[in-house]
Design an enzyme around this catalytic site. Sequence first.
Site, PDB file in Angstrom:
ATOM      1  N   HIS A  48       0.751  -1.176   0.000  1.00 24.14           N
ATOM      2  CA  HIS A  48       0.190  -0.051  -0.024  1.00 24.14           C
ATOM      3  C   HIS A  48       0.934   1.350   0.031  1.00 24.14           C
ATOM      4  O   HIS A  48       1.860   1.342   0.570  1.00 24.14           O
ATOM      5  CB  HIS A  48      -0.988  -0.113   1.248  1.00 24.14           C
ATOM      6  CG  HIS A  48      -0.485   0.074   2.581  1.00 24.14           C
ATOM      7  ND1 HIS A  48      -0.072   0.985   3.252  1.00 24.14           N
ATOM      8  CD2 HIS A  48      -0.011  -0.809   3.442  1.00 24.14           C
ATOM      9  CE1 HIS A  48       0.150   0.953   4.222  1.00 24.14           C
ATOM     10  NE2 HIS A  48       0.053  -0.155   4.447  1.00 24.14           N
ATOM     11  N   ASP A 155       5.937   2.366   6.692  1.00 18.35           N
ATOM     12  CA  ASP A 155       4.725   1.439   6.568  1.00 18.35           C
ATOM     13  C   ASP A 155       3.769   2.237   5.557  1.00 18.35           C
ATOM     14  O   ASP A 155       3.182   3.228   6.057  1.00 18.35           O
ATOM     15  CB  ASP A 155       3.934   1.139   7.724  1.00 18.35           C
ATOM     16  CG  ASP A 155       2.707   0.511   7.748  1.00 18.35           C
ATOM     17  OD1 ASP A 155       2.162   0.060   6.626  1.00 18.35           O
ATOM     18  OD2 ASP A 155       1.795   0.826   8.812  1.00 18.35           O
ATOM     19  N   GLU A 185      -5.263   1.851   2.508  1.00 16.18           N
ATOM     20  CA  GLU A 185      -5.107   0.428   3.424  1.00 16.18           C
ATOM     21  C   GLU A 185      -5.438   0.918   4.719  1.00 16.18           C
ATOM     22  O   GLU A 185      -6.011   0.325   5.658  1.00 16.18           O
ATOM     23  CB  GLU A 185      -3.775  -0.233   3.275  1.00 16.18           C
ATOM     24  CG  GLU A 185      -3.533  -1.438   3.870  1.00 16.18           C
ATOM     25  CD  GLU A 185      -2.914  -1.345   5.314  1.00 16.18           C
ATOM     26  OE1 GLU A 185      -3.019  -2.287   6.156  1.00 16.18           O
ATOM     27  OE2 GLU A 185      -2.556  -0.091   5.924  1.00 16.18           O
ATOM     28  N   GLU A 186      -4.711   2.151   5.214  1.00 16.15           N
ATOM     29  CA  GLU A 186      -4.637   2.452   6.591  1.00 16.15           C
ATOM     30  C   GLU A 186      -6.316   2.919   7.142  1.00 16.15           C
ATOM     31  O   GLU A 186      -6.405   2.998   8.430  1.00 16.15           O
ATOM     32  CB  GLU A 186      -4.000   3.785   6.815  1.00 16.15           C
ATOM     33  CG  GLU A 186      -2.537   3.469   6.580  1.00 16.15           C
ATOM     34  CD  GLU A 186      -1.736   2.580   7.589  1.00 16.15           C
ATOM     35  OE1 GLU A 186      -2.437   1.935   8.467  1.00 16.15           O
ATOM     36  OE2 GLU A 186      -0.459   2.142   7.445  1.00 16.15           O
ATOM     37  N   ASP A 208       3.774  -6.054   3.545  1.00  5.90           N
ATOM     38  CA  ASP A 208       3.635  -4.932   4.595  1.00  5.90           C
ATOM     39  C   ASP A 208       4.568  -5.251   5.509  1.00  5.90           C
ATOM     40  O   ASP A 208       5.370  -6.044   5.724  1.00  5.90           O
ATOM     41  CB  ASP A 208       2.212  -5.240   4.934  1.00  5.90           C
ATOM     42  CG  ASP A 208       1.621  -3.612   5.114  1.00  5.90           C
ATOM     43  OD1 ASP A 208       2.631  -2.915   5.867  1.00  5.90           O
ATOM     44  OD2 ASP A 208       0.351  -3.479   5.269  1.00  5.90           O
TER      45      ASP A 208
END
Length: 296
Positions: A48, A155, A185-186, A208
Amino acid sequence: GYETAVADYIKEKLAPLANDITTDPNGSVIAYFKGTGEHKKRIELAAHTDEIGFQVIKIEEDGRIMFKELGCCWTFTTYQSRVRFRNGVVGVVASRIPPEKLSAGGYKRYTDCYIDIGLHSKEEVLKYVDVGDVACYEGPYTELAPGYITAKAIDDRVGCYMLLAATMNVKKPKNDIYLAFTVQEEVGTRGGQVTAQRIQPDIGVAVDVTPCHDRPGDLEGSNALDHGVHHEQNVRGVHRFFYIFQLIHERFIDLQTACGIDDDVIVAVVARVANSRLRDLHRVFGAHLKDGYAGL
């Protein structure tokens, strides 16, 4: 929802290599590499492009900028951090209550925090920041001890890097490869779910980060920095992936295992999540290995 700059960089790097590059309506980038094998599979590798951040919800008359979190951010690690808005304006996260009380609410107490950009009135602030504007942590790339780095948004920018590096090392794949650089994604793995439905892969791998447990902290587990790639083991379809782990060990790639159900990014097709290890996940900075992922 503001991943365009990262997506443009990825498309630029993959343009000379991929057979096709598309951007879906969500903003996720999908790069296709045609396989040469006779009985080839459709393989999706996803990472992501988004990161955690903040959004302005109100500006007080005295110039304090009230905000909410985008993704999982802890108040006690955000307090006194610098944040940068998309237009370049930098502010500092302050608290209107004694800071030792912030931890009581975990990441749910952002109503007790505000962003200070140094101005004294709503009128002044509105020249630079408005309701709805977004900001992210200010955390530049910095090298620590040899082989380790710290930065915001590891991340999952490191996952994006891993996919790029691996692609550059494999010129003619046997299977059809789809690299999916997903959005949002978050805030709910939104982009990953859409790309999985679009690609319909035979095998899906989400690349990830995962927290390390080799230092005292708020999480428990067996992951350690510098002890190999981590995979999340789940009861769904485990038998199908035994040969993958055997191949990994044959090639002397260190592998760590954890058990859980955090494989919802590609919900119907993924039984493994290949991770890199990160200390201080979802904080302003995280410690991370610098090299060693190009062959994933």
